[in-house]
Design a protein around this motif. Structure first.
Motif, PDB file in Angstrom:
ATOM      1  N   ASN A   1       0.878  -1.191   0.044  1.00  0.00           N
ATOM      2  CA  ASN A   1       0.414   0.064  -0.024  1.00  0.00           C
ATOM      3  C   ASN A   1       0.576   1.148   0.531  1.00  0.00           C
ATOM      4  O   ASN A   1       0.589   2.328   0.834  1.00  0.00           O
ATOM      5  N   TYR A   2       2.245   1.325  -0.075  1.00  0.00           N
ATOM      6  CA  TYR A   2       3.391   2.633  -0.099  1.00  0.00           C
ATOM      7  C   TYR A   2       2.073   3.140  -1.805  1.00  0.00           C
ATOM      8  O   TYR A   2       2.319   4.264  -1.205  1.00  0.00           O
ATOM      9  N   GLN A   3       0.721   3.061  -2.112  1.00  0.00           N
ATOM     10  CA  GLN A   3       0.343   4.056  -3.566  1.00  0.00           C
ATOM     11  C   GLN A   3      -0.653   4.755  -2.600  1.00  0.00           C
ATOM     12  O   GLN A   3      -1.755   5.698  -2.866  1.00  0.00           O
ATOM     13  N   ASN A   4      -0.951   4.316  -1.418  1.00  0.00           N
ATOM     14  CA  ASN A   4      -2.001   4.824  -0.388  1.00  0.00           C
ATOM     15  C   ASN A   4      -3.010   4.570  -1.397  1.00  0.00           C
ATOM     16  O   ASN A   4      -4.530   5.005  -0.806  1.00  0.00           O
TER      17      ASN A   4
ATOM     18  N   ASN B   1       5.205   1.716  -8.325  1.00  0.00           N
ATOM     19  CA  ASN B   1       4.468   0.864  -8.357  1.00  0.00           C
ATOM     20  C   ASN B   1       4.019   1.104  -9.970  1.00  0.00           C
ATOM     21  O   ASN B   1       4.208   1.786 -10.936  1.00  0.00           O
ATOM     22  N   ARG B   2       3.436  -0.300 -10.600  1.00  0.00           N
ATOM     23  CA  ARG B   2       2.780  -0.094 -12.016  1.00  0.00           C
ATOM     24  C   ARG B   2       1.913  -0.991 -12.011  1.00  0.00           C
ATOM     25  O   ARG B   2       1.297  -1.810 -10.992  1.00  0.00           O
TER      26      ARG B   2
ATOM     27  N   ALA C   1      -6.313  -6.362 -10.793  1.00  0.00           N
ATOM     28  CA  ALA C   1      -6.656  -5.423  -9.604  1.00  0.00           C
ATOM     29  C   ALA C   1      -7.024  -4.400  -9.735  1.00  0.00           C
ATOM     30  O   ALA C   1      -6.587  -3.934 -10.773  1.00  0.00           O
ATOM     31  N   GLN C   2      -7.762  -3.531  -8.711  1.00  0.00           N
ATOM     32  CA  GLN C   2      -7.921  -2.478  -8.832  1.00  0.00           C
ATOM     33  C   GLN C   2      -7.187  -1.282  -7.943  1.00  0.00           C
ATOM     34  O   GLN C   2      -7.210   0.215  -8.013  1.00  0.00           O
ATOM     35  N   VAL C   3      -5.325  -1.711  -7.569  1.00  0.00           N
ATOM     36  CA  VAL C   3      -4.579  -1.273  -7.253  1.00  0.00           C
ATOM     37  C   VAL C   3      -3.830  -1.003  -7.743  1.00  0.00           C
ATOM     38  O   VAL C   3      -3.635  -2.082  -8.508  1.00  0.00           O
ATOM     39  N   SER C   4      -3.024  -0.125  -7.359  1.00  0.00           N
ATOM     40  CA  SER C   4      -1.251  -0.126  -7.697  1.00  0.00           C
ATOM     41  C   SER C   4      -0.333  -1.790  -6.894  1.00  0.00           C
ATOM     42  O   SER C   4       0.251  -0.238  -5.925  1.00  0.00           O
ATOM     43  N   ARG C   5      -0.086  -2.675  -7.313  1.00  0.00           N
ATOM     44  CA  ARG C   5       0.671  -2.969  -6.414  1.00  0.00           C
ATOM     45  C   ARG C   5       2.513  -4.141  -6.847  1.00  0.00           C
ATOM     46  O   ARG C   5       2.949  -4.687  -6.253  1.00  0.00           O
ATOM     47  N   THR C   6       2.041  -3.526  -8.396  1.00  0.00           N
ATOM     48  CA  THR C   6       3.560  -4.439  -8.357  1.00  0.00           C
ATOM     49  C   THR C   6       4.609  -3.362  -9.014  1.00  0.00           C
ATOM     50  O   THR C   6       4.998  -2.924  -9.515  1.00  0.00           O
ATOM     51  N   PHE C   7       5.379  -4.684  -8.069  1.00  0.00           N
ATOM     52  CA  PHE C   7       7.383  -3.632  -8.054  1.00  0.00           C
ATOM     53  C   PHE C   7       8.310  -4.578  -9.384  1.00  0.00           C
ATOM     54  O   PHE C   7       7.389  -5.236  -9.549  1.00  0.00           O
ATOM     55  N   TYR C   8       8.829  -3.845  -9.693  1.00  0.00           N
ATOM     56  CA  TYR C   8       9.106  -4.085 -10.756  1.00  0.00           C
ATOM     57  C   TYR C   8      10.797  -3.979 -11.502  1.00  0.00           C
ATOM     58  O   TYR C   8      10.892  -2.465 -10.530  1.00  0.00           O
ATOM     59  N   ALA C   9      11.535  -4.130 -11.650  1.00  0.00           N
ATOM     60  CA  ALA C   9      13.238  -3.589 -12.771  1.00  0.00           C
ATOM     61  C   ALA C   9      12.662  -3.696 -13.860  1.00  0.00           C
ATOM     62  O   ALA C   9      13.115  -4.352 -14.468  1.00  0.00           O
TER      63      ALA C   9
END
Ligand SMILES: Cc1cc2nc3c(=O)[nH]c(=O)nc-3n(C[C@H](O)[C@H](O)[C@H](O)COP(=O)(O)OP(=O)(O)OC[C@H]3O[C@@H](n4cnc5c(N)ncnc54)[C@H](O)[C@@H]3O)c2cc1C
Ligand code: FES
Lengths: 253, 638
Positions: B85-88, B144-145, B150-158
């Motif tokens: 939930n870093y995107q609040n 995040n992307r 999902a309706q939230v942005s919770r994907t971490f990526y490199a």
């Protein structure tokens, strides 16, 4: 397309090898280089002959397994492209192609086109890590990393460990490979605590494993399928110099 | 077959904590007395071997590649989910849990999935500490992307190399343990069987892929983290060496195989160019944000240059059939629609197995540079493989096999039905039900390896006590003899056809009858075709070379032999599961609009297959699924 292939055949590491001629008709220009070899191997098996052994796995340019010298160039003529991503449409109908394993003393041939790259493993084991015991990490966002630093670390971290850099170098130097790993980890704040130790152990292990010195030909970066820049070598050299001085200093105390 | 899931008591959110407190530990001074085998060095196996080594166990780790860093986890592109939930934006463990259960079409275990969500944040912390160069915001914090389902942005990526970077993190940690002597790494070793002593998994038999030597290894427990079985389809997005052998051998030794028919198709892959093709390459689904999918209305237009086909002669079938989701319809729906169009004779490109993904509208609306910025690397990759420039000519795409949700059955401790045999990562069936959401496989592999197995394995070890048996025992000798006999059989078939040709033929059968859409008649047909192909395999196979040397034909033949048996099990399961759910679409069970229709009354369960020997068919057992915190609803994308 029709192709004349000259392929390195070597039963195992105990015997010497030689180039053997093969004729291949009916190669689709849309096939990849390895699919062309698949076709040859199918032909050989149907004739009851032993197929050509070569290394491959992902076939999408990311695992770093494939490793062929194609007409003398590691991964062949196309820039920023691994052997498995090279396609036959870049060759001429009727062309003669010489296919050999990556050539470098620290990478002995195991069989035909397959080489032993274990020397790379030892370098990572010596220091190519950040010590972070499972479960001991602080919250991910407690460590801020400047965006440009993260990007640079990522550039270096995209090395696939294929060894083309070593094969391209007259001295069989592994400086680009080691430099990429050192840069990736030493650039990041998480890697700071072990920075000196890391570069010293990795460079020492690189020397012990018999890789040569860097004399700035730059061939390594030119053949690198991931275009790892030469900067990583400069960064490693700087870190190494600093660490060496510190090391002498602490030992003297 | 004992299918007790061993789900801890208590409220969902407390189960894992309670369990960790209740289960047994191995005291640090005693850990060195235990030996543990880990087969696989991908995200699941690599993270497990590194973590167990750190704890002080003696670990033996095996992989078939020349380095643990080359496991196929390296190829994952998109990202990894975590409920930080870093995107609040309202994310929570519960929401990630809920999305995963729903995405899996209510065919997974609540307790396992909740634990996965709870651990997801720890994974990100761990990987950051290891130096995984995740994408960052300008302020230096993690970016995040969004991803499907999902309706939230919770994907971490490199970048587009998330799997590579996560795997290198685990590989570095593993390398450290190898350097310290805590883990012994055996590269280029293929596991060919599992050894049981008194009903417990106590070792494996491997073939050294360089020398051909058959060896036995004993331990106090065996962990399998050998990846998925997509390659039963021959063409898939998996690496050439991915196989079902390790899991299938365990099945034959008594481990239950769960839901083999749950397979996932990815809609945006580069289509097959011809019979020379050895694999399919995935392109990020994000392309569907700006590309429009179409085929000609008239089959007669398929050979024409796409630009010569007038607007009114094109069928933008996703926009037509799913007006609200359009080109962004979910993976399974858009995959099936592509197949329908091609079955209708309107497919484009070689073999008519492709549909257009057209960017010309987006380019004229947003400008070429915007498209280049968004998808430049994908367009480059497409051109490298097809030789076509997608800025000028629509891309051709087609669905491909990508992931397998089925796998060896495991309980809450990740233990299979064989005591002492634990299964992690894609090789188990645990968390994704009938369909996996994007960016969740990386999460599961690392949760299993870093944070679950260190606890649950200790419980088993503490209960059984230390003492790996000698490999001189009868059990090891018997299994070794079996492995050798099988190799001899492969080498002495003396037929005319290569293993590859059989693999291709098998792939065509399973793709045709057990691919994107399945029906009883087709599955029955497939179930007749496979055994006869298998018979032909054993009588007409030709493997050149010897057993005691590097022999890639032999390696392949062994894997194909297992796929030839496994394919039948998969079809049997698909026929038996007389409902549609997630990636398992039975044509008999769909709504008028072509949506999957589940049969919750009869199939809210896990199908677990027990091997009964060569002569008898396998027997199905079921584990009932209980939903206490969520209630199964209809998945709708209207
Ligand atoms: C192209 C692609 C893209 C993907 N993108 C994503 C994504 O963006 N996000 C996401 O969450 N998931 C993604 N996935 C899925 C995800 O990558 C995999 O499910 C996951 O990485 C599997 O990890 P694993 O550790 O279980 O297995 P693997 O990484 O496949 O490792 C298997 C290991 O087992 C070893 N092994 C196998 N058989 C044997 C044997 N018989 N003997 C000895 N060793 C053996 C191998 O050597 C290897 O080390 C993607 C998958 C693919 C194919
Ligand atoms: S086979 Fe993986 S990079 Fe070429």
């Amino acid at each position: 397309m029709k192709l004349n292939l000259k392929i390195w055949r070597q039963k195992n590491s105990a015997v010497t090898g030689r180039l053997v001629d093969y004729q291949l008709d009916d190669v689709s220009p849309d096939s990849s280089f390895l699919e062309m070899l698949d076709l040859l191997n199918e032909q050989l098996v149907s004739e009851g002959e032993e197929p050509v052994a070569f290394d491959h796995d992902c076939r999408e340019g990311i695992c770093g397994t494939c490793s062929l010298n194609i007409n003398g160039i590691p991964h062949g003529p196309q820039k920023a492209t691994t052997t498995c991503q090279l396609h036959m449409r870049h060759f001429e109908d009727g062309e003669t192609i010489v296919i050999e394993p990556f050539r470098a003393k620290p990478f002995p041939v195991i069989s035909d086109l397959i080489i032993d790259r274990s020397a790379f493993e030892g370098i990572t084991q010596a220091g190519g890590f950040i010590t972070a015991r499972t479960g001991s990490a602080p919250d991910g966002n407690s460590i801020a990393v400047r965006k440009n630093i993260a990007e640079k670390a990522m550039d270096a971290a995209s090395c696939i460990g294929c060894g083309a850099c070593v094969a391209a170098c007259k001295n069989a130097s592994a400086m680009l490979y080691v430099g990429a790993k050192v840069s990736h980890l030493n650039l990041l704040p998480q890697g700071a605590a072990e920075k000196d130790r890391r570069v010293l152990s990795m460079v020492w292990q690189m020397d012990r494993a018999g890789f040569g010195n860097c004399t700035n030909y730059g061939e390594c970066s030119a053949v690198c399928p991931k275009e790892i820049p030469l900067d990583v070598i400069a960064k490693m050299n700087r870190d190494y110099a600093v660490a060496t001085v510190k090391n002498i200093f602490t030992q003297a105390m | 077959m004992n299918l007790r899931p061993r789900i801890p008591s208590g409220p969902l959110a407390n189960k894992w904590d309670n369990h960790k407190f209740r289960i047994k530990l191995v005291n640090p001074a005693n850990r060195r007395k235990y030996r543990v085998i880990v087969v696989g060095s991908g995200l699941a196996g690599g993270s497990a071997a590194a973590s167990l080594g750190e704890l002080g166990y003696n670990v033996l780790c095996f992989c078939y590649q020349d380095s643990p860093r080359r496991a196929h986890s390296i190829a994952a592109q998109g990202g990894i989910n975590a409920s930080k939930n870093y995107q609040n934006d309202g994310d929570s463990d519960y929401r990630l849990f809920y999305d995963t259960i729903k995405g899996g079409d209510y065919r997974s275990r609540e307790a396992n999935v909740y634990r996965l969500a709870q651990l997801s944040g720890n994974i990100i912390d761990q990987c950051v500490a290891q130096g995984v160069p995740f994408a960052r915001e300008y302020g230096g914090l993690l970016a995040n992307r969004s991803f499907g389902g999902a309706q939230v942005s919770r994907t971490f990526y490199a970048r587009g190399q998330t799997g590579q970077q996560l795997l290198l993190g685990a590989y570095n940690a593993l390398s450290r343990q190898i350097g310290l002597g805590q883990v012994k790494m055996y590269n280029r070793h293929e596991m060919l069987d599992l050894v049981l002593v008194n009903g417990h998994a106590k070792g494996i038999v491997t073939r050294n892929l360089v020398t051909g030597q058959i060896e036995s290894w004993s331990a106090d427990a065996v962990i399998l983290a050998t990846g998925g079985y997509s390659n039963v389809f021959f063409l898939s997005t998996n690496a050439a060496g991915c196989n079902v052998t390790a899991a299938f051998r365990a099945y034959k030794q008594g481990a239950g195989f769960a839901n083999p028919c749950y397979t996932q198709i990815h809609p945006t892959c580069i289509p097959q160019a011809g019979d020379h093709q050895s694999k399919l390459t995935l392109m990020s689904e994000s392309l569907r944000n700006d590309g429009r999918v179409w085929v000609p209305k008239d089959a007669g237009d398929c050979q024409k240059e796409p630009r010569e086909i007038a607007e009114e002669d094109r069928d933008y079938y996703l926009e037509r059939k799913y007006p609200s989701f359009g080109n962004l319809a979910p993976r399974d729906i858009s995959s099936r629609s592509a197949k329908e169009a091609c079955d209708d004779g309107r497919g484009v490109g070689p073999g008519g197995q492709g549909v257009y993904l057209d960017f010309s509208d987006a380019i004229s609306r947003l400008g070429r540079s915007t498209i280049e910025e968004r998808y430049g690397n994908l367009f480059e990759m497409y051109e490298r493989i097809t030789g076509e420039n997608a800025y000028d000519r629509p891309m051709r795409i087609y669905p491909a096999l990508h992931y397998t949700m089925g796998g060896l059955w495991v309980d809450y401790n990740l233990q299979s039905t064989i005591p002492g045999c634990f299964v992690l990562g894609e090789a188990n069936f645990s968390d994704h039900g009938a369909n996996r959401l994007g960016a969740s496989a990386l999460m599961q592999g690392l949760a299993d390896g870093y944070f679950i197995i260190p606890y649950t394995l200790a419980n088993y070890l503490a209960e059984t006590g230390a003492g790996a048996p000698s490999t001189d025992g009868r059990e090891f000798k018997d299994v070794e003899a079996g492995v050798k006999a099988r190799i001899d059989r492969l080498l002495s078939a003396n037929g005319k056809r290569s293993a590859r040709s059989f693999h291709m033929e098998l792939g065509k059968i399973v793709w045709e009858y057990c691919g994107m859409a399945r029906n009883a008649a087709g599955l029955q047909k497939g179930l007749e075709l496979i055994p006869s192909l298998r018979e032909e395999f054993w009588s007409d196979l030709r493997v050149t070379g010897q057993g005691e040397e590097l022999n890639m034909e032999l390696e392949r033949a062994g894997r194909v032999a297992d796929f030839l048996e496994f394919g039948e099990l998969m079809m049997r399961d698909a026929l038996d599961r007389d409902e549609s759910c997630g990636g398992h679409f039975r044509e008999e069970h769909q709504t008028k609009e072509g949506e999957a229709v589940r049969d919750d009354e009869n199939f809210t369960n896990v199908s677990v297959w027990e091997y009964k020997g060569e002569k008898a068919p396998p027997v199905k057992h079921t584990e009932d699924l209980h939903f206490e915190d969520v209630s199964p609803s209809v998945r709708s994308y209207k």
